[in-house]
Write a protein that holds these residues in place. Structure first.
Motif, PDB file in Angstrom:
ATOM      1  N   ILE A 246       0.866  -1.177   0.000  1.00 36.29           N
ATOM      2  CA  ILE A 246       0.000   0.000   0.000  1.00 36.29           C
ATOM      3  C   ILE A 246       0.906   1.232   0.000  1.00 36.29           C
ATOM      4  N   MET A 247       0.934   1.929  -1.127  1.00 35.02           N
ATOM      5  CA  MET A 247       1.840   3.076  -1.287  1.00 35.02           C
ATOM      6  C   MET A 247       1.125   4.362  -0.876  1.00 35.02           C
ATOM      7  N   ALA A 248       1.113   4.630   0.433  1.00 34.97           N
ATOM      8  CA  ALA A 248       0.469   5.862   0.897  1.00 34.97           C
ATOM      9  C   ALA A 248       1.461   7.019   0.943  1.00 34.97           C
ATOM     10  N   ALA A 249       2.745   6.736   0.716  1.00 36.38           N
ATOM     11  CA  ALA A 249       3.756   7.803   0.786  1.00 36.38           C
ATOM     12  C   ALA A 249       3.579   8.790  -0.359  1.00 36.38           C
ATOM     13  N   ALA A 250       3.893  10.044  -0.057  1.00 39.51           N
ATOM     14  CA  ALA A 250       3.938  11.070  -1.116  1.00 39.51           C
ATOM     15  C   ALA A 250       5.381  11.076  -1.615  1.00 39.51           C
ATOM     16  N   VAL A 251       5.569  10.424  -2.735  1.00 44.92           N
ATOM     17  CA  VAL A 251       6.927  10.226  -3.248  1.00 44.92           C
ATOM     18  C   VAL A 251       7.292  11.392  -4.164  1.00 44.92           C
ATOM     19  N   ALA A 252       8.503  11.911  -3.993  1.00 46.58           N
ATOM     20  CA  ALA A 252       8.948  13.020  -4.857  1.00 46.58           C
ATOM     21  C   ALA A 252       9.020  12.527  -6.297  1.00 46.58           C
ATOM     22  N   ASP A 253       8.534  13.343  -7.213  1.00 49.88           N
ATOM     23  CA  ASP A 253       8.564  12.945  -8.631  1.00 49.88           C
ATOM     24  C   ASP A 253       9.866  13.367  -9.316  1.00 49.88           C
ATOM     25  N   PHE A 254      10.533  14.325  -8.702  1.00 52.19           N
ATOM     26  CA  PHE A 254      11.767  14.839  -9.318  1.00 52.19           C
ATOM     27  C   PHE A 254      12.875  14.909  -8.267  1.00 52.19           C
TER      28      PHE A 254
ATOM     29  N   PRO B 124      13.488  12.993 -13.403  1.00 54.09           N
ATOM     30  CA  PRO B 124      12.460  12.192 -12.735  1.00 54.09           C
ATOM     31  C   PRO B 124      13.069  11.147 -11.794  1.00 54.09           C
ATOM     32  N   THR B 125      12.320  10.860 -10.742  1.00 51.62           N
ATOM     33  CA  THR B 125      12.730   9.771  -9.833  1.00 51.62           C
ATOM     34  C   THR B 125      12.104   8.484 -10.359  1.00 51.62           C
ATOM     35  N   GLU B 126      12.486   7.417  -9.725  1.00 52.41           N
ATOM     36  CA  GLU B 126      11.910   6.124 -10.094  1.00 52.41           C
ATOM     37  C   GLU B 126      10.466   6.063  -9.589  1.00 52.41           C
ATOM     38  N   ASP B 127       9.541   5.560 -10.387  1.00 46.88           N
ATOM     39  CA  ASP B 127       8.156   5.411  -9.923  1.00 46.88           C
ATOM     40  C   ASP B 127       8.023   4.047  -9.246  1.00 46.88           C
ATOM     41  N   ILE B 128       7.998   4.083  -7.922  1.00 47.70           N
ATOM     42  CA  ILE B 128       8.033   2.832  -7.144  1.00 47.70           C
ATOM     43  C   ILE B 128       6.777   2.007  -7.403  1.00 47.70           C
ATOM     44  N   LEU B 129       5.635   2.681  -7.346  1.00 48.46           N
ATOM     45  CA  LEU B 129       4.361   1.967  -7.521  1.00 48.46           C
ATOM     46  C   LEU B 129       4.281   1.319  -8.905  1.00 48.46           C
ATOM     47  N   ALA B 130       4.673   2.070  -9.925  1.00 47.89           N
ATOM     48  CA  ALA B 130       4.600   1.522 -11.288  1.00 47.89           C
ATOM     49  C   ALA B 130       5.519   0.302 -11.409  1.00 47.89           C
TER      50      ALA B 130
ATOM     51  N   ILE C 268      -1.753  -1.440  -4.024  1.00 45.31           N
ATOM     52  CA  ILE C 268      -2.712  -0.332  -3.913  1.00 45.31           C
ATOM     53  C   ILE C 268      -1.936   0.983  -3.862  1.00 45.31           C
ATOM     54  N   GLY C 269      -2.354   1.922  -4.680  1.00 50.31           N
ATOM     55  CA  GLY C 269      -1.684   3.217  -4.694  1.00 50.31           C
ATOM     56  C   GLY C 269      -2.620   4.321  -4.251  1.00 50.31           C
ATOM     57  N   PHE C 270      -2.075   5.492  -4.066  1.00 52.10           N
ATOM     58  CA  PHE C 270      -2.865   6.678  -3.756  1.00 52.10           C
ATOM     59  C   PHE C 270      -2.766   7.627  -4.934  1.00 52.10           C
ATOM     60  N   ALA C 271      -3.697   8.522  -5.036  1.00 55.98           N
ATOM     61  CA  ALA C 271      -3.589   9.584  -6.028  1.00 55.98           C
ATOM     62  C   ALA C 271      -3.986  10.875  -5.340  1.00 55.98           C
ATOM     63  N   ALA C 272      -3.020  11.752  -5.193  1.00 62.14           N
ATOM     64  CA  ALA C 272      -3.320  13.060  -4.616  1.00 62.14           C
ATOM     65  C   ALA C 272      -3.554  13.998  -5.783  1.00 62.14           C
ATOM     66  N   GLU C 273      -4.752  14.520  -5.877  1.00 65.47           N
ATOM     67  CA  GLU C 273      -5.074  15.365  -7.026  1.00 65.47           C
ATOM     68  C   GLU C 273      -5.651  16.698  -6.558  1.00 65.47           C
TER      69      GLU C 273
ATOM     70  N   LYS D  28      -1.926   3.045 -15.602  1.00 68.41           N
ATOM     71  CA  LYS D  28      -0.498   3.214 -15.889  1.00 68.41           C
ATOM     72  C   LYS D  28       0.362   2.419 -14.902  1.00 68.41           C
ATOM     73  N   LYS D  29      -0.111   2.341 -13.656  1.00 67.83           N
ATOM     74  CA  LYS D  29       0.725   1.709 -12.627  1.00 67.83           C
ATOM     75  C   LYS D  29       0.318   0.260 -12.360  1.00 67.83           C
ATOM     76  N   ASN D  30      -0.632  -0.242 -13.150  1.00 67.45           N
ATOM     77  CA  ASN D  30      -1.092  -1.629 -13.003  1.00 67.45           C
ATOM     78  C   ASN D  30      -1.459  -1.949 -11.546  1.00 67.45           C
TER      79      ASN D  30
ATOM     80  N   ALA E  34      -6.322   7.182 -14.682  1.00 64.72           N
ATOM     81  CA  ALA E  34      -5.131   7.042 -15.531  1.00 64.72           C
ATOM     82  C   ALA E  34      -4.003   6.387 -14.730  1.00 64.72           C
ATOM     83  N   LYS E  35      -3.882   6.760 -13.447  1.00 67.26           N
ATOM     84  CA  LYS E  35      -2.827   6.168 -12.593  1.00 67.26           C
ATOM     85  C   LYS E  35      -3.078   4.681 -12.360  1.00 67.26           C
ATOM     86  N   LEU E  36      -4.356   4.328 -12.175  1.00 73.33           N
ATOM     87  CA  LEU E  36      -4.734   2.922 -11.952  1.00 73.33           C
ATOM     88  C   LEU E  36      -4.195   2.069 -13.103  1.00 73.33           C
TER      89      LEU E  36
HETATM   90  N1  CTP Z   1       4.454   7.044  -6.461  1.00 71.21           N
HETATM   91  C1  CTP Z   1       5.577   6.233  -6.475  1.00 71.21           C
HETATM   92  N2  CTP Z   1       6.754   6.692  -6.951  1.00 71.21           N
HETATM   93  C2  CTP Z   1       6.860   7.935  -7.468  1.00 71.21           C
HETATM   94  C3  CTP Z   1       5.721   8.787  -7.458  1.00 71.21           C
HETATM   95  C4  CTP Z   1       4.528   8.317  -6.947  1.00 71.21           C
HETATM   96  O1  CTP Z   1       5.486   5.083  -6.038  1.00 71.21           O
HETATM   97  N3  CTP Z   1       8.023   8.352  -7.931  1.00 71.21           N
HETATM   98  C5  CTP Z   1       3.192   6.512  -5.938  1.00 71.21           C
HETATM   99  C6  CTP Z   1       2.612   7.248  -4.753  1.00 71.21           C
HETATM  100  O2  CTP Z   1       3.037   6.670  -3.538  1.00 71.21           O
HETATM  101  C7  CTP Z   1       1.114   7.040  -4.935  1.00 71.21           C
HETATM  102  C8  CTP Z   1       0.964   6.982  -6.437  1.00 71.21           C
HETATM  103  O3  CTP Z   1       2.247   6.644  -6.958  1.00 71.21           O
HETATM  104  O4  CTP Z   1       0.686   5.827  -4.391  1.00 71.21           O
HETATM  105  C9  CTP Z   1       0.503   8.243  -7.103  1.00 71.21           C
HETATM  106  O5  CTP Z   1       1.258   9.315  -6.680  1.00 71.21           O
HETATM  107  P1  CTP Z   1       0.939  10.803  -7.164  1.00 71.21           P
HETATM  108  O6  CTP Z   1       1.987  11.709  -6.641  1.00 71.21           O
HETATM  109  O7  CTP Z   1      -0.494  11.128  -6.918  1.00 71.21           O
HETATM  110  O8  CTP Z   1       1.067  10.633  -8.741  1.00 71.21           O
HETATM  111  P2  CTP Z   1       2.271  10.646  -9.722  1.00 71.21           P
HETATM  112  O9  CTP Z   1       2.527   9.268 -10.189  1.00 71.21           O
HETATM  113  O10 CTP Z   1       3.392  11.349  -9.106  1.00 71.21           O
HETATM  114  O11 CTP Z   1       1.655  11.455 -10.960  1.00 71.21           O
HETATM  115  P3  CTP Z   1       1.406  13.053 -11.127  1.00 71.21           P
HETATM  116  O12 CTP Z   1       2.615  13.710 -10.598  1.00 71.21           O
HETATM  117  O13 CTP Z   1       1.240  13.174 -12.591  1.00 71.21           O
HETATM  118  O14 CTP Z   1       0.160  13.388 -10.390  1.00 71.21           O
END
Ligand code: CTP
Length: 400
Positions: free
Chosen positions: A269-277, A301-307, A320-325, A339-341, A335-337
């Motif tokens: 369960i990926m509830a963390a707010a992961v940095a995208d960059f 970009p950082t690695e997308d852990i959930l994807a 299970i992932g989160f989407a903060a919008e 893209k991230k399978n 779209a996240k559902l």
């Molecule tokens: N997540 C992740 N690794 C990243 C970014 C996000 O695993 N580098 C995970 C978060 O933990 C969350 C999900 O992906 O469960 C969606 O995160 P969110 O920040 O809402 O979306 P992004 O994938 O970052 O897309 P965007 O920035 O376009 O909203």
């Protein structure tokens, strides 16, 4: 060790509840007691305060040392609520959601699982009003222990006797060790990741970790073993023998920890707010002002852990992932559902006041492939966490 709030109400069987407290302590649990004024007529609060080494909550209006609201403090502290004995009156109050004394107010305020042990006269037990209330409580997910049949305090036999203390302690133990996620391992991430710019600065986000930590607690309460991986959090970390905490401040550290723990886990369960960059280069010395003082950061970009975990997961694993919008919630989350399978996405609108980052409440929409969205209206993060845990158990097809 579970933090158990034992609630006592005013029936003669309350003298046996003292033994229940002892029994729970012998199993290693930490117990605090709340009692009604009527319960205190049968058993002295001093006895229970001495046994539990905690003050007994009787009066909602009693002054507290730190100014906290007593029934909310106890409600938040408890991981399990046990009402022993529960009078017909208390059952009626719980079923109706009344909160006019310390016990009923604490029970209404807590999101901990509840076990009630009714004890009363056989006629009160058989009264249709009581039976209606019991049915309502069961529907509200409250576990109700059936009273025993035997000699009542009135001198005649009937159903309504409180079960023996040992049976009540066993019921609690059974619940705690046989939760729906017993034998399952969940990896839960919480908090925000930080990307260093130089030895003193970082890029971060507002995540408090409350949601992820609430999920870890709820999963542990449901019997799971939890690998909790935390970035930066601003709330206390849980202490439970079912939860192992790993610190992972940066996205790459979190990616490595998740990848390692998920291999042998049942769900992520990926509830963390992961940095995208992250900054393309990490300066090894503090960045100084130059020229006109402006600074341009080059981010990659950082690695997308959930994807990555979604792509790798085995068919018996759930992700299970989160989407903060802040806008187009359902569209973006859907779209996240894909893209991230993921097996589910918990979408929350972080622009809505009072919910989201740093708050105690949340309101979310659950998206699953080929299923209608599920909307959970505003409620405490702990309650949302319990629902997410139930959803996880469902997706893991526990019980099949
Ligand atoms: N997540 C992740 N690794 C990243 C970014 C996000 O695993 N580098 C995970 C978060 O933990 C969350 C999900 O992906 O469960 C969606 O995160 P969110 O920040 O809402 O979306 P992004 O994938 O970052 O897309 P965007 O920035 O376009 O909203």
């Amino acid at each position: 060790m579970t933090k158990i709030a034992v609630h006592m109400t005013g029936g003669i069987a309350v003298y046996k509840a003292v033994e229940v407290v002892r029994g729970l302590q012998k199993q290693g649990h930490e117990v605090r007691v709340a009692m009604t004024q009527n319960a205190a007529r049968f058993v002295g609060p001093a006895t229970l305060a001495a046994l539990t080494k905690h003050p007994v909550l009787i009066d909602q209006w009693a002054a507290t040392l730190n100014g906290q609201v007593p029934h909310i403090e106890l409600a938040d502290w408890s991981e399990l609520s046990l009402v022993v004995p529960a009078t017909a009156n208390l059952l009626a109050k719980m079923a109706a959601g009344l909160a006019d004394d310390a016990v009923s107010a604490t029970l209404l305020a807590t999101s901990a699982p509840k076990i009630v042990v009714p004890a009363m006269n056989v006629h009160m037990w058989n009264n249709p009003a009581t039976q209606r209330n019991i049915a309502q409580l069961r529907q509200d997910n409250v576990m109700v222990m059936d009273p025993a049949t035997g000699m009542l305090a009135e001198g005649y036999a009937g159903k309504g006797r409180m079960p023996e203390p040992a049976a009540i302690v066993k019921q609690v133990q059974d619940y705690l060790t046989n939760g729906p996620l017993k034998g399952k391992t969940l990896v839960v991430t919480a908090g925000g990741t930080r990307e260093a710019l130089d030895p003193v600065r970082y890029l971060g986000n507002r995540s408090s970790g409350k949601m992820g930590i609430a999920i870890a607690k709820a999963a542990a309460n449901a019997g799971a073993r939890v690998e909790l991986i935390v970035g930066s959090v601003s709330v206390a970390l849980p202490h439970s023998d079912r939860i192992t905490v790993t610190q992972a401040l940066s996205t790459s550290a979190m990616a490595a920890a998740v990848s390692d723990k998920f291999q042998t886990a049942d769900a992520l369960i990926m509830a963390a707010a992961v940095a995208d960059f992250r900054p393309a280069v990490l300066a090894d010395q503090k960045i100084k002002k130059h020229g006109d003082g402006t600074l341009t950061l080059h981010l990659v970009p950082t690695e997308d852990i959930l994807a990555k975990m979604g792509a790798q997961k085995r068919s018996d694993q759930v992700v299970i992932g989160f989407a903060a919008e802040t806008n187009d919630l359902l569209h973006n989350a859907d779209a996240k559902l894909q893209k991230k399978n993921a097996d589910a996405i918990v979408a929350n609108d972080v622009s809505e006041p009072g919910i989201g980052f740093g708050t105690d409440d949340n309101a979310v929409t659950i998206l699953r492939p080929n299923q209608a969205p599920l909307r959970w209206s505003r409620q405490s993060k702990m309650m949302i966490a319990e629902k997410i845990v139930a959803l996880t158990a469902n997706l893991l097809k526990v019980g099949d």
